[in-house]
Design an enzyme around this catalytic site. Structure first.
Site, mmCIF file in Angstrom:
data_model
loop_
_atom_site.group_PDB
_atom_site.id
_atom_site.type_symbol
_atom_site.label_atom_id
_atom_site.label_comp_id
_atom_site.label_asym_id
_atom_site.label_seq_id
_atom_site.Cartn_x
_atom_site.Cartn_y
_atom_site.Cartn_z
ATOM 1 N N PRO A 11 0.757 -1.237 0.000
ATOM 2 C CA PRO A 11 0.000 0.000 0.000
ATOM 3 C C PRO A 11 0.779 1.273 0.000
ATOM 4 O O PRO A 11 1.703 1.482 0.782
ATOM 5 C CB PRO A 11 -0.692 -0.090 1.351
ATOM 6 C CG PRO A 11 0.320 -0.759 2.224
ATOM 7 C CD PRO A 11 1.253 -1.491 1.343
ATOM 8 N N GLU A 12 0.379 2.182 -0.837
ATOM 9 C CA GLU A 12 0.692 3.588 -0.652
ATOM 10 C C GLU A 12 -0.666 4.230 -0.381
ATOM 11 O O GLU A 12 -1.668 3.519 -0.281
ATOM 12 C CB GLU A 12 1.393 4.149 -1.885
ATOM 13 C CG GLU A 12 2.714 3.416 -2.148
ATOM 14 C CD GLU A 12 3.482 3.901 -3.356
ATOM 15 O OE1 GLU A 12 3.486 5.104 -3.602
ATOM 16 O OE2 GLU A 12 4.079 3.061 -4.045
#
Length: 276
Positions: A2-3
């Site tokens: 995830p970003e």
DNA sequence: TGATGTGTTGGGTG
DNA sequence: CCACCCAACACATC
């Protein structure tokens, strides 16, 4: 996984699926996921009977707001949440299971076991988030170019590691930093204290634009990431440099190069992004 | 089969 | 203050 865009997509999916839900039991299969002050046993005890009223996000962190507790969760590299009937077989790499009142489970899976979750009293949530030392959210009303410029000028460091550090602006990771720098025509090794005002303005605007567009697209599906609803994001189609090594630059046709910056694979166009 | 790379962060060292 | 290395881990690829 995830970003910021992927975490936001997870937040929206989970909100739709499980807010509100009451936790009727928690099982932890890998203790190190649960970080102090509470042991995993105490973590489970504290969550018993709590209702999840909202799920918020700050940077790449998810914040589950409950009656007495806030759970702060970071997915690190490959953490995922899924919601399924509680009689479904527990699949490999499942490390935490939250049983819900309606016969479903919220499950945390993480192949690499890097993700972390912790509990703080809900009244302390604001302070706990502040202690994470995150820069502003990449939104026009939060992220001011004046302050950004000031911060860039007072350090002597390359721009890529500076943006990966979450304290100037929150939410960028390896993929989106490369994308933002390409779109801003700035070399990843460029020193932050010699960027011009114009470059800083472009960079600021591109950070907001790229992360915003990626959120709209439901994030990027690279490797294993899917959102909580089992859907893939579509922003990977819009990636112009990440994973494009040796492909023609969309602007000038020069092959995209991959180098190592701050120990991370870094993609850029050697013609569009000149080091000055 | 071994080396390398993978979306993150935090800690230690020089 | 900053750069670098490592650790946490499992798996795919070369």
């Amino acid at each position: 996984m995830p970003e910021l865009p992927e975490v936001e997509t997870v937040r929206r999916g989970l909100t739709q699926l499980i807010v509100p839900s009451t936790i009727t039991g928690v099982e932890v299969f890998w203790d190190k996921i649960i970080t102090p002050p509470f042991s995993s046993q105490k973590f489970c005890d504290n969550l018993y009977g709590e209702t999840i009223h909202a799920i918020e996000r700050r940077g790449k962190y998810l914040i589950f707001l409950m009656d007495h507790w806030a759970m702060i969760s970071h997915l690190r590299m490959e953490g995922k949440y899924k919601v399924c009937p509680s009689d479904q077989v527990i699949e490999k790499h499942t490390h935490v299971v939250f049983h819900l009142h309606d016969g479903r489970d919220l499950r945390y899976l993480d192949v690499r076991k890097f993700g972390r979750m912790t509990l703080v009293p809900v009244a302390m949530a604001k302070d706990a988030i502040k202690a994470l030392n995150l820069g502003p959210e990449p939104l026009p009303q939060c992220f001011q170019v004046e302050e950004f410029s000031l911060q860039l000028k007072k350090r002597h460091r390359a721009i890529k590691p500076t943006l990966l550090d979450q304290s100037l602006v929150a939410g960028l990771g390896n993929i989106y930093v490369d994308e933002v720098l390409f779109r801003s025509k700035i070399h990843p090794l460029r020193m932050t204290d010699n960027l011009s005002e114009d470059e800083i303005q472009v960079l600021h605007d591109q950070i907001i634009a790229v992360l915003g567009q990626a959120v709209e697209a439901g994030g990027s599906t690279i490797r294993t990431y899917k959102n909580t609803l089992g859907e893939e994001g579509t922003f990977q189609q819009a990636l112009l440099v990440y994973g494009q090594t040796d492909q023609a630059c969309v602007v000038c046709g020069t092959p995209i190069q991959k180098i190592k910056v701050a120990q991370r694979g870094t993609h850029f166009c050697p013609v569009c992004q000149v080091l000055r």
